[in-house]
Write a protein that holds these residues in place. Structure first.
Motif, PDB file in Angstrom:
ATOM      1  N   ASP A   1      -1.100  -1.041   0.548  1.00  0.00           N
ATOM      2  CA  ASP A   1       0.050  -0.926  -0.348  1.00  0.00           C
ATOM      3  C   ASP A   1       0.743  -2.254  -0.580  1.00  0.00           C
ATOM      4  N   ASP A   2       0.501  -3.232   0.301  1.00  0.00           N
ATOM      5  CA  ASP A   2       1.129  -4.542   0.136  1.00  0.00           C
ATOM      6  C   ASP A   2       0.320  -5.489  -0.734  1.00  0.00           C
ATOM      7  N   ASP A   3      -0.912  -5.107  -1.064  1.00  0.00           N
ATOM      8  CA  ASP A   3      -1.765  -5.965  -1.879  1.00  0.00           C
ATOM      9  C   ASP A   3      -1.437  -5.789  -3.362  1.00  0.00           C
ATOM     10  N   SER A   4      -1.715  -6.816  -4.144  1.00  0.00           N
ATOM     11  CA  SER A   4      -1.422  -6.715  -5.569  1.00  0.00           C
ATOM     12  C   SER A   4      -2.376  -7.593  -6.363  1.00  0.00           C
ATOM     13  N   LEU A   5      -2.568  -7.181  -7.623  1.00  0.00           N
ATOM     14  CA  LEU A   5      -3.339  -7.948  -8.590  1.00  0.00           C
ATOM     15  C   LEU A   5      -2.432  -8.197  -9.785  1.00  0.00           C
TER      16      LEU A   5
END
Length: 953
Positions: A134-138
């Motif tokens: 949930d902390d990852d992003s693109l």
């Protein structure tokens, strides 16, 4: 008329008669056509060409990552990898070791040229990987027109594991020569088993479809792909030339079971599933009205070897982001080229990013030869019979509900004795009021084309008839007719070819009746016109240099079950009499209030036309509305009988004085005229029963009605000029001029002249040695506006006090026609307050009409456009915004902010609602805290200035 005024008029008449042989030989007043310098873009037939690759680095860009390495024409070297047509973002570097930085997975494009693209978008397919947290992003960033990287998209939360992404890119920020994109993947899970955080595929940067698109794949771009990346993404689809498969309109796409490399999908296992696919670019359906009938269609043919187990499928992309099946057909149908049409402006298809995709579903087996040929793609609007337009509800431009182009000028000023309120005027001017050419040439000028209509299934027996009225307007004071001026009617004879128009009639100027409208009518009899996308169009062939070769068209009817010369139960208004303020059409309110009796309005005539074949009694009305919305005055009367198929002029004789409690710089009173058939009978056309005419009290005086029917100047003489006399009731000051300039056959855009104000000019016909000059401003050239009937605003360097009366005008030392706008519809014919100067003497004008020079009194409203220094400031790049960061207000420091369109974008590139603006200050107290981009786009040059701002709370 007073005895004094009568004696004065007789004196001038006598003096004119005595001097007539002398000064008429010198009189060189001329009326000229209107125009600027524009080129008419002619449509040409597009034919199939040899295979050629499109220019590298130019939008549209379509990349489905079909190879295992990145296309170096599109992408810079990055840390990502490609797997089965997906770009993979993870935590590993090229050696398989874990990254040490959370934002080390970056994919950057090369620069692409997107200049000139209006409905620009970027789209791609997105998947959330199995190792994402949930902390990852693109994040997708785009490089704007000032070289800044701006975030335009961020991945949704974990509840959206996959989606198709479509992001609109405002042209003011992203349509430029160095557009680029960058994907950045952020992950805190920097471990060696994090092999899939995010993935993207099907990357597209292109323009959305426009209404009335016809695509027959005529331009072959390169083998093994769909040629028109302007409209489609389909990297596995091959093309075949139309002449090889008996498709006469262009070329065809081949839908089969082989990819771009020629490999059968799914091998070595023999399975069954989807094969070649054509994806349309987004179609902004919701940009049209909800009631419009919008369609997408294509033409399809199955190979004779197909089996019933093969199938062809059509799916629509709805507003929930889902692909929904709209149509399917088995493999061995259709055996001939067949058109399939689908309405799309309904339900969940009505949204800004509607798309369709076509694909084959078949066995993944090398011996399987199944295929389909598809072409003839269309997205267009169709309207239903009956078709009727008398232009009564239009203002300057025709209705987009009925017409595909807007080149003609809708007006109620040019024609005489027209069938209804307003006409469509065909001339040598484009939609902006500019001439198609600066050269004295002839050709196709204005074009008016209807939307398509479905006549399929009708025949000559259905009595389908088109009728309209036309009038040719002779030119100049001598009513000159140009024999080669022609009005052309054309019918479209093919549903597949949007350019398949056949000439039906050519009406020549010599065959018209002067100052009369003539009815034209024709019945459709040939079978080729009864198809599903029939159109008719009118165009004039004549002078391309301005307001010449002028035709007026009105009262267009097209329907089935008609008869020639059939009547229509319709009573129509035609003329729109203005409320005159004495000799003026507009003046400052404070001047009017000081002597209302002097500027009273008298009786006028209202013209009515009966289009039916029986007599009627008519009720007619006039009501005057105050600026605050209350009724100031009412008048009504009855015409006992208006004869069948005739017109009548009825008197409106009830003077009144304007009054209002509103205090403002400008006040607008609306005078509304209305007619109805007496009793309870209904009129079949109600749009031409009512019309409103504004009376404007503002910061200027005007004799004209705001519409220029020609241009005025002095020809073949040096040291000439013109002057208009105005009177004031209380002492006042002049702070500027509104002047309408136009060009005609000769370019005078660099000719100097002087704007002048006189207290008085010398007695007429005598040497002008006693002129009393109050102000003179030398101008290096006239300033033209790129708007229809647009005035140039000149601001004086100092206010000039005046009292009683004064004259405004110009003088020039060189011999050229300045071409100031002339309102030929001036109610009183010759303007007794208009004079011209020649050979050192002033003369009363001999040209009927009102010269379009308006003195600006006391207060200058808006921005000046007339002085060179001001023109240079319009394209300046030096500007500032303060305070930055801002809390409650944001000040924009730039000259003439009104010349710019202001936009505010958030960090994702979404356009925000513009905050309240007062002068050069924006109130940002309701704007959430964050980073924003403030953009100013110059309305004429389209130059865009941008600055990053911060809002703190």
């Amino acid at each position: 008329i007073s005895i004094h005024a009568l004696m004065k008029k007789l004196f001038y008449l006598l003096l004119s008669a005595l001097l007539f042989p002398f000064y008429t030989a010198l009189a060189q007043e001329v009326v000229t056509p209107i125009g600027l310098n524009r080129s008419l873009q002619s449509s040409v037939e597009v034919k199939a060409t040899n295979l050629q690759k499109k220019a590298i680095g130019v939008v549209p860009i379509v990349d489905f990552f079909t190879q295992n390495t990145f296309n170096t024409n599109n992408w810079l070297k990055g840390h990502c990898s490609i797997s089965y047509r997906w770009v993979v973002f993870n935590a590993l570097d090229s050696t398989g070791a874990a990254h040490t930085s959370s934002d080390s997975e970056v994919l950057t494009s090369k620069d692409w040229n997107s200049s000139g693209v209006q409905n620009l978008f970027v789209s791609f397919s997105y998947q959330r990987g199995v190792n994402a947290t949930d902390d990852d992003s693109l994040v997708l960033l785009a490089k704007n027109n000032v070289g800044e990287w701006v975030p335009v998209w961020r991945n949704p939360n974990s509840s959206f594991p996959s989606t198709e992404v479509i992001v609109d890119l405002p042209a003011g920020l992203y349509a430029h020569t160095n557009l680029a994109f960058q994907f950045v993947s952020y992950t805190s899970n920097l471990v060696s088993n994090n092999t899939l955080t995010f993935a993207i595929s099907k990357f597209v940067v292109a323009n959305k479809w426009k209404l009335n698109t016809y695509e027959h794949l005529r331009e072959l771009v390169y083998p093994d792909s769909l040629p028109t990346e302007n409209h489609f993404a389909a990297p596995d689809v091959k093309l075949v030339q139309g002449n090889a498969v008996d498709y006469v309109w262009g070329n065809c796409a081949v839908i089969d079971n082989r990819d771009v490399a020629g490999n059968v999908y799914g091998l070595p296992a023999i399975t069954y599933g989807g094969a070649d696919t054509i994806y349309s670019h987004p179609i902004p359906v919701s940009a049209q009205l909800g009631a419009d009938s919008l369609f997408v269609s294509f033409t399809l043919k199955a190979a004779p070897v197909n089996t019933p187990g093969d199938s062809f499928i059509v799916e629509f992309y709805n507003n929930l982001g889902q692909w929904v099946r709209a149509f399917a057909i088995n493999g061995n149908a259709p055996t001939n080229f067949t058109t399939y049409t689908f309405p799309v402006n309904n339900g969940r298809n009505r949204h800004a990013n509607f798309k369709f995709r076509l694909y084959g579903k078949m066995r993944y087996d090398a011996p399987n030869p199944a295929s389909w040929l598809v072409s003839g793609f269309r997205y267009n609007k169709k309207i239903s019979l009956p078709f009727f337009d008398d232009f009564a509800n239009a203002r300057t431009k025709v209705s987009a509900e009925r017409w595909r182009d807007t080149l003609v000028f809708v007006n109620n000023d040019f024609p005489e004795k027209h069938p209804s309120i307003n006409v469509a005027t065909f001339d040598g001017l484009d939609a902006f009021g500019n001439a198609y050419s600066k050269f004295a040439t002839k050709g196709v000028c204005d074009v008016l084309t209807s939307h398509g209509m479905n006549l399929k299934g009708l025949t000559a027996a259905d009595s389908v008839i088109l009728s309209f009225y036309f009038q040719y307007e002779p030119q100049g004071t001598t009513n000159q007719i140009y024999p080669d001026d022609v009005l052309v009617l054309e019918f479209r004879h093919s549903a597949m070819d949007p350019d398949s128009f056949t000439t039906i009639a050519e009406i020549e100027a010599n065959d018209t009746l002067l100052f009369k409208f003539t009815k034209f009518q024709i019945a459709l009899t040939q079978a080729k016109y009864f198809h599903e996308d029939f159109q008719f169009r009118l165009k004039n062939i004549g002078s391309l240099t301005g307001n010449l070769s002028q035709w007026h068209v009105d009262y267009i009817r097209f329907n089935k079950s008609r008869k020639l010369n059939d009547p229509l139960k319709d009573l129509a208004l035609t003329n729109t009499p203005p409320i005159m303020l004495g000799a003026y059409t507009s003046m400052p309110w404070y001047q009017y209030e000081n002597n209302k009796g002097k500027y009273g309005n008298g009786a006028t005539g209202l013209r009515l036309v009966n289009h039916d074949n029986q007599n009627y009694a008519v009720d007619y009305f006039r009501s005057v509305m105050k600026p605050e919305g209350d009724t100031l005055d009412k008048f009504n009367n009855i015409l006992p009988s208006i004869k069948a198929l005739s017109d009548s002029v009825v008197p409106v004789a009830k003077p009144f004085n304007f009054a209002t409690a509103v205090q403002a710089d400008s006040l607008v009173f609306q005078t509304r005229y209305r007619i109805k058939i007496s009793g309870n009978q209904n009129d079949n056309v109600t749009g031409n029963d009512t019309f409103s005419v504004p009376t404007i009290f503002s910061n200027y005086y005007a004799y004209d009605d705001g519409t220029a029917e020609g241009g005025y100047g002095i020809k073949n003489k040096t040291n000439v000029g013109a002057a208009l006399k105005y009177e004031v009731e209380v002492p006042d000051s002049i702070v500027g001029f509104y002047v309408f300039f136009n060009q005609s056959e000769k370019d005078v855009s660099v000719q100097p002249f002087s704007l002048k104000i006189w207290k008085n000019i010398s007695p007429r016909f005598l040497p002008a040695t006693s002129d009393v000059l109050l102000y003179s401003q030398e101008m290096s050239k006239p300033t033209y506006t790129n708007t229809l009937n647009g005035f140039t605003a000149y601001r004086l360097l100092q206010a000039v006090p005046v009292s009683d009366s004064f004259f405004v005008g110009w003088e020039q030392t060189s011999a050229f026609v300045l071409n100031v706008g002339l309102d030929k519809n001036y109610r009183f014919g010759l303007n007794q307050n208009m004079y011209y100067k020649m050979d050192g003497r002033w003369y009363p004008t001999e040209i009927p009409g009102a010269l379009m020079i308006r003195p600006i009194m006391k207060k200058f409203l808006g921005s000046a456009t007339g002085f060179e220094a001001m023109e240079k400031s319009l394209v300046q790049t030096e500007w500032s915004v303060y305070p930055n960061p801002a809390n409650d207000v944001l000040n924009i420091l730039i000259n003439d902010l009104n010349q710019y369109e202001i936009r505010l974008f958030d960090i994702m590139g979404k356009q925000m609602q513009l905050p309240t603006r007062i002068e050069n200050t924006l109130s940002v107290q309701d704007v959430p805290a964050g980073f924003y981009l403030l953009s100013l786009t110059h309305r004429e040059s389209q130059q865009t200035l941008s600055k990053k701002i911060i809002i703190n709370k």
